[in-house]
Write a protein that holds these residues in place. Structure first.
Motif, PDB file in Angstrom:
ATOM      1  N   ALA A  31      23.734  46.797  38.620  1.00  0.00           N
ATOM      2  CA  ALA A  31      24.400  46.306  39.833  1.00  0.00           C
ATOM      3  C   ALA A  31      25.141  45.009  39.553  1.00  0.00           C
ATOM      4  CB  ALA A  31      23.380  46.111  40.946  1.00  0.00           C
ATOM      5  N   ALA A  32      24.511  44.100  38.808  1.00  0.00           N
ATOM      6  CA  ALA A  32      25.142  42.817  38.500  1.00  0.00           C
ATOM      7  C   ALA A  32      26.381  43.013  37.626  1.00  0.00           C
ATOM      8  CB  ALA A  32      24.153  41.890  37.815  1.00  0.00           C
ATOM      9  N   GLU A  33      26.281  43.874  36.637  1.00  0.00           N
ATOM     10  CA  GLU A  33      27.432  44.134  35.768  1.00  0.00           C
ATOM     11  C   GLU A  33      28.588  44.716  36.559  1.00  0.00           C
ATOM     12  OE1 GLU A  33      26.172  46.583  32.501  1.00  0.00           O
ATOM     13  OE2 GLU A  33      24.939  44.992  31.646  1.00  0.00           O
ATOM     14  N   GLY A  34      28.288  45.667  37.436  1.00  0.00           N
ATOM     15  CA  GLY A  34      29.340  46.259  38.264  1.00  0.00           C
ATOM     16  C   GLY A  34      29.988  45.225  39.155  1.00  0.00           C
ATOM     17  N   GLN A  35      29.192  44.331  39.725  1.00  0.00           N
ATOM     18  CA  GLN A  35      29.714  43.281  40.590  1.00  0.00           C
ATOM     19  C   GLN A  35      30.610  42.326  39.806  1.00  0.00           C
ATOM     20  OE1 GLN A  35      29.677  42.853  43.746  1.00  0.00           O
ATOM     21  NE2 GLN A  35      30.346  40.750  43.931  1.00  0.00           N
ATOM     22  N   ILE A  36      30.186  41.941  38.629  1.00  0.00           N
ATOM     23  CA  ILE A  36      30.970  41.000  37.830  1.00  0.00           C
ATOM     24  C   ILE A  36      32.275  41.628  37.375  1.00  0.00           C
ATOM     25  CG2 ILE A  36      30.992  39.787  35.609  1.00  0.00           C
ATOM     26  CD1 ILE A  36      28.029  39.136  36.153  1.00  0.00           C
ATOM     27  N   VAL A  37      32.231  42.871  36.965  1.00  0.00           N
ATOM     28  CA  VAL A  37      33.460  43.557  36.542  1.00  0.00           C
ATOM     29  C   VAL A  37      34.436  43.643  37.711  1.00  0.00           C
ATOM     30  CG1 VAL A  37      34.377  45.815  35.843  1.00  0.00           C
ATOM     31  CG2 VAL A  37      32.413  44.845  34.644  1.00  0.00           C
ATOM     32  N   GLU A  38      33.938  44.009  38.875  1.00  0.00           N
ATOM     33  CA  GLU A  38      34.798  44.122  40.055  1.00  0.00           C
ATOM     34  C   GLU A  38      35.356  42.756  40.467  1.00  0.00           C
ATOM     35  OE1 GLU A  38      36.915  45.856  43.163  1.00  0.00           O
ATOM     36  OE2 GLU A  38      36.015  46.726  41.388  1.00  0.00           O
ATOM     37  N   ALA A  39      34.525  41.743  40.443  1.00  0.00           N
ATOM     38  CA  ALA A  39      34.989  40.398  40.810  1.00  0.00           C
ATOM     39  C   ALA A  39      36.055  39.913  39.837  1.00  0.00           C
ATOM     40  CB  ALA A  39      33.816  39.428  40.842  1.00  0.00           C
ATOM     41  N   ASN A  40      35.854  40.154  38.558  1.00  0.00           N
ATOM     42  CA  ASN A  40      36.855  39.748  37.567  1.00  0.00           C
ATOM     43  C   ASN A  40      38.165  40.493  37.763  1.00  0.00           C
ATOM     44  OD1 ASN A  40      35.230  37.874  36.288  1.00  0.00           O
ATOM     45  ND2 ASN A  40      34.448  39.337  34.816  1.00  0.00           N
ATOM     46  N   ARG A  41      38.061  41.771  38.070  1.00  0.00           N
ATOM     47  CA  ARG A  41      39.275  42.545  38.303  1.00  0.00           C
ATOM     48  C   ARG A  41      40.042  41.977  39.495  1.00  0.00           C
ATOM     49  NH1 ARG A  41      41.200  45.915  41.612  1.00  0.00           N
ATOM     50  NH2 ARG A  41      39.333  46.172  42.852  1.00  0.00           N
ATOM     51  N   LYS A  42      39.321  41.637  40.546  1.00  0.00           N
ATOM     52  CA  LYS A  42      39.972  41.088  41.743  1.00  0.00           C
ATOM     53  C   LYS A  42      40.586  39.724  41.470  1.00  0.00           C
ATOM     54  CE  LYS A  42      37.202  43.554  45.141  1.00  0.00           C
ATOM     55  NZ  LYS A  42      36.161  43.468  46.168  1.00  0.00           N
ATOM     56  N   VAL A  43      39.898  38.882  40.720  1.00  0.00           N
ATOM     57  CA  VAL A  43      40.432  37.557  40.403  1.00  0.00           C
ATOM     58  C   VAL A  43      41.693  37.675  39.566  1.00  0.00           C
ATOM     59  CG1 VAL A  43      39.972  35.430  39.106  1.00  0.00           C
ATOM     60  CG2 VAL A  43      38.254  36.336  40.659  1.00  0.00           C
ATOM     61  N   ILE A  44      41.667  38.546  38.585  1.00  0.00           N
ATOM     62  CA  ILE A  44      42.845  38.730  37.736  1.00  0.00           C
ATOM     63  C   ILE A  44      44.005  39.276  38.557  1.00  0.00           C
ATOM     64  CG2 ILE A  44      43.776  40.083  35.813  1.00  0.00           C
ATOM     65  CD1 ILE A  44      41.026  39.720  34.452  1.00  0.00           C
ATOM     66  N   ALA A  45      43.719  40.227  39.442  1.00  0.00           N
ATOM     67  CA  ALA A  45      44.779  40.763  40.306  1.00  0.00           C
ATOM     68  C   ALA A  45      45.329  39.675  41.219  1.00  0.00           C
ATOM     69  CB  ALA A  45      44.239  41.928  41.142  1.00  0.00           C
ATOM     70  N   LEU A  46      44.471  38.821  41.744  1.00  0.00           N
ATOM     71  CA  LEU A  46      44.920  37.731  42.605  1.00  0.00           C
ATOM     72  C   LEU A  46      45.771  36.740  41.819  1.00  0.00           C
ATOM     73  CD1 LEU A  46      44.837  36.269  45.339  1.00  0.00           C
ATOM     74  CD2 LEU A  46      42.768  35.106  44.541  1.00  0.00           C
ATOM     75  N   VAL A  47      45.336  36.385  40.615  1.00  0.00           N
ATOM     76  CA  VAL A  47      46.113  35.458  39.783  1.00  0.00           C
ATOM     77  C   VAL A  47      47.472  36.070  39.464  1.00  0.00           C
ATOM     78  CG1 VAL A  47      46.222  34.350  37.517  1.00  0.00           C
ATOM     79  CG2 VAL A  47      44.121  34.253  38.851  1.00  0.00           C
ATOM     80  N   ASP A  48      47.502  37.355  39.137  1.00  0.00           N
ATOM     81  CA  ASP A  48      48.780  38.020  38.857  1.00  0.00           C
ATOM     82  C   ASP A  48      49.688  37.996  40.078  1.00  0.00           C
ATOM     83  OD1 ASP A  48      48.134  38.555  36.233  1.00  0.00           O
ATOM     84  OD2 ASP A  48      47.447  40.608  36.644  1.00  0.00           O
ATOM     85  N   GLU A  49      49.119  38.279  41.228  1.00  0.00           N
ATOM     86  CA  GLU A  49      49.913  38.307  42.461  1.00  0.00           C
ATOM     87  C   GLU A  49      50.429  36.917  42.814  1.00  0.00           C
ATOM     88  OE1 GLU A  49      51.941  40.006  45.456  1.00  0.00           O
ATOM     89  OE2 GLU A  49      50.749  41.120  43.997  1.00  0.00           O
TER      90      GLU A  49
END
Length: 194
Positions: free
Chosen positions: A104-122
């Motif tokens: 669960a923690a790994e899935g959460q961290i992967v998803e959070a990182n994906r969202k942060v990277i998408a936000l930084v790109d945007e």
């Protein structure tokens, strides 16, 4: 310019929602594990009480010390095996819960990182000229944090595997000693009777 605060607001909301979902999932897994642990302990207590009563009746019915020691020796092996079974079931519950938490923690961290990277790109698309260095630094920091987490995760998994291996070795050694206990008790009983 107004899109950037809205993007951060939406990202924050999504992050809070995903953290709440993670917390709910972990809470559910904790309760499931506690249910399993309580059930294991209740069943073990019932079986132990029943076995103790039966063993006490057998020992009280012994006609002489030799028979008493023989009965004691005969009861040692099943008791040791039951203790080992309990230990294995307990370890299985703990291991399964740990694996669920890690997953669960790994899935959460992967998803959070994906969202942060998408936000930084945007956000970087709308960033003023000359901020490319800052955006690159943020992306590098995120990448370094991910690499650090992956190393920490790998090290943690190795430590858990080592602990499980050591526990299995200890259980195996205990099992070997417990298997020899009835013979040692019988020899003691024979020596006491002689």
């Amino acid at each position: 310019m107004f899109a950037i605060p809205e993007q951060f607001s939406n990202a924050t909301k999504a992050n809070l929602e995903s953290q709440f979902a993670l917390l709910s999932s972990l809470t559910s897994k904790t309760f499931e594990s506690m249910e399993k642990l309580v059930e294991l302990n209740i069943n073990t207590a019932r079986a132990t009480l029943s076995d103790s009563s039966s063993a006490a009746r057998q020992l009280l019915s012994a006609k002489d010390p030799q028979e008493f020691f023989q009965l004691s020796a005969a009861q040692a092996q099943p008791s040791a095996e039951k203790a080992l079974t309990y230990s294995r079931q307990l370890a299985s519950i703990a291991s399964g819960t740990g694996a669920e938490f890690s997953k669960a923690a790994e899935g959460q961290i992967v998803e959070a990182n994906r969202k942060v990277i998408a936000l930084v790109d945007e956000v970087s698309k709308n960033a003023p000229a000359g901020s490319e260095t800052f955006v690159a630094a943020v992306k590098t920091a995120i990448s370094n944090a991910n690499a650090g987490y992956e190393q920490f995760s790998k090290t943690t998994k190795q430590a858990v595997e080592a602990i499980e291996s050591n526990m299995n070795a200890a259980i195996s050694q205990y099992s070997n000693v417990a298997a020899k206990a009835p013979a040692a008790a019988a020899n003691t009983a024979a020596a006491a009777a002689a």
